[in-house]
Design a protein around this motif. Structure first.
Motif, PDB file in Angstrom:
ATOM      1  N   VAL A  45       0.854  -1.193   0.000  1.00  0.00           N
ATOM      2  CA  VAL A  45       0.000   0.000   0.000  1.00  0.00           C
ATOM      3  C   VAL A  45       0.887   1.239   0.000  1.00  0.00           C
ATOM      4  N   LYS A  47       1.404   5.783  -0.948  1.00  0.00           N
ATOM      5  CA  LYS A  47       0.832   7.124  -1.034  1.00  0.00           C
ATOM      6  C   LYS A  47       1.856   8.057  -1.664  1.00  0.00           C
ATOM      7  N   SER A  53      -2.024  12.058  -2.666  1.00  0.00           N
ATOM      8  CA  SER A  53      -2.985  11.021  -3.068  1.00  0.00           C
ATOM      9  C   SER A  53      -3.507  10.285  -1.843  1.00  0.00           C
ATOM     10  N   ASP A  54      -4.547   9.466  -2.055  1.00  0.00           N
ATOM     11  CA  ASP A  54      -5.008   8.571  -0.998  1.00  0.00           C
ATOM     12  C   ASP A  54      -4.012   7.421  -0.884  1.00  0.00           C
ATOM     13  N   LEU A  56      -3.198   3.852  -1.634  1.00  0.00           N
ATOM     14  CA  LEU A  56      -3.706   3.042  -2.738  1.00  0.00           C
ATOM     15  C   LEU A  56      -3.085   1.651  -2.725  1.00  0.00           C
ATOM     16  N   ALA A  60      -2.202  -0.468  -8.114  1.00  0.00           N
ATOM     17  CA  ALA A  60      -2.368   0.876  -8.672  1.00  0.00           C
ATOM     18  C   ALA A  60      -1.014   1.504  -8.978  1.00  0.00           C
TER      19      ALA A  60
END
Length: 350
Positions: A45, A47, A53-54, A56, A60
């Protein structure tokens, strides 16, 4: 278990360890902020703090880096990253072992050099670099340059995209570019010239190296970005070299001259293990060497040969102070203070 580190390093990311996560630059937008991305080791995960950004999922990040959502391209990265977890000691051994590639991989590259021929690079130079056009896999439609290490084994590739109708990163690396000392072990003439002249120009990219080499300047090494790696510095500091020219790009048309900033930071890093009097700040007169004519490159080299070290160090200090005032990063002030104290510089010296 997904080996996120291997995937990221194969894509060209330079990871900085921060405990439970890594920090690195945003390769997908050619960013050079080494702490822009935060990527968690256990889940992937991430960012992008520059773009705010969130958080992600890892897929992604693959999609943005490879500029595709095609599962046939994305899945091989995940499928090929599974480690044998039957025994933890064996797993650790795999993580430390550097991957190498068979020379047969070069037979898949096509001798199509139009991209660089149009830029004025000769075919003989391109053949010396053993490059070629890839027509499959992650290096599709890129001119690929093989990277060799001291034992003659190939341990990576650097690929320059030839298309202009996409948002893919200009350069894509396979392998740990922080371990590369290129093209010292790839082209024998490079090694000979550096040791013969006892001088070296360190440039940002393979493209800059091609331009200098094609104009007869063969004492060149590539840093692959604005951050010279510890292994690169270690190797360089053991060589019999009298002059090291930091020749990163001259981004004078940008609001921030990141080439200059990277050069100053690299000079500070080099001076920790190399005599500072051997290090010179020598950017190209244009944005990069690819934009310079043969006559301009010749004049540049003559300037380097006659360069006064005191003038070079004054330029370094002047730019460094400007960076410090702008607050380039939190650690830079301490580096500048150390530099000034070590070499007895004062603000009034320039």
């Amino acid at each position: 278990m997904t080996d996120y580190r291997k995937i990221l390093e194969d894509l060209g990311y330079r990871l900085k360890d921060h405990g439970s996560y890594w920090r690195t630059n945003a390769l997908y937008r050619s960013g050079d902020n080494a702490s822009a991305l935060q990527i968690y080791k256990d889940t992937g995960v991430w960012k992008d703090f520059v773009e705010d950004s969130d958080f992600l999922p890892f897929q992604a990040l693959l999609e943005k880096t490879l500029n595709t959502k095609d599962s046939s391209i994305i899945k091989p990265y995940l499928n090929n990253s599974t480690l044998n977890t039957l025994s933890r000691p064996y797993q650790k051994k795999l993580l430390k072992e550097e991957k190498t590639y068979s020379d047969s991989a070069l037979t898949k590259l096509l001798p199509h050099y139009d991209f660089y021929l149009k830029k004025g690079i000769s075919e003989s130079t391109l053949k010396d670099f053993k490059c070629g056009l890839a027509m499959s896999n992650k290096m599709y439609q890129r001119i690929v340059f093989p990277i060799f290490r001291s034992d003659g084994k190939m341990h990576g590739f650097s690929g320059r995209k030839t298309t202009t109708n996409d948002n893919k990163p200009k350069w894509l690396h396979v392998g740990r570019c922080s371990d590369w000392f290129y093209p010292f072990y790839t082209i024998e003439e490079i090694e000979k010239e550096i040791l013969k002249k006892k001088t070296v120009h360190i440039v940002e990219s393979v493209g800059d190296c091609l331009s200098l080499y094609d104009n007869g300047i063969k004492n060149v090494l590539v840093s692959f970005g604005l951050n010279i790696s510890p292994k690169f510095i270690s190797k360089l500091s053991t060589m019999p070299i009298d002059k090291i020219f930091i020749s990163f790009n001259n981004d004078f048309n940008s609001e921030r001259n990141r080439g200059f900033e990277g050069a100053i930071k690299s000079i500070f890093k080099l001076s920790d293990s190399t005599d500072f009097n051997k290090i010179y700040f020598a950017p190209p007169t244009s944005n990069d060497f690819g934009e310079m004519t043969a006559e301009e490159i010749s004049a540049y080299i003559k300037h380097c040969d006659s360069m006064d070290h005191e003038h070079s160090s004054s330029s370094v200090l002047s730019i460094a102070e400007g960076m410090d005032k702008k607050g380039v990063n939190k650690t830079f002030s301490s580096s500048l203070k150390k530099y000034k104290k070590t070499y007895n510089f004062n603000y009034g010296d320039i």
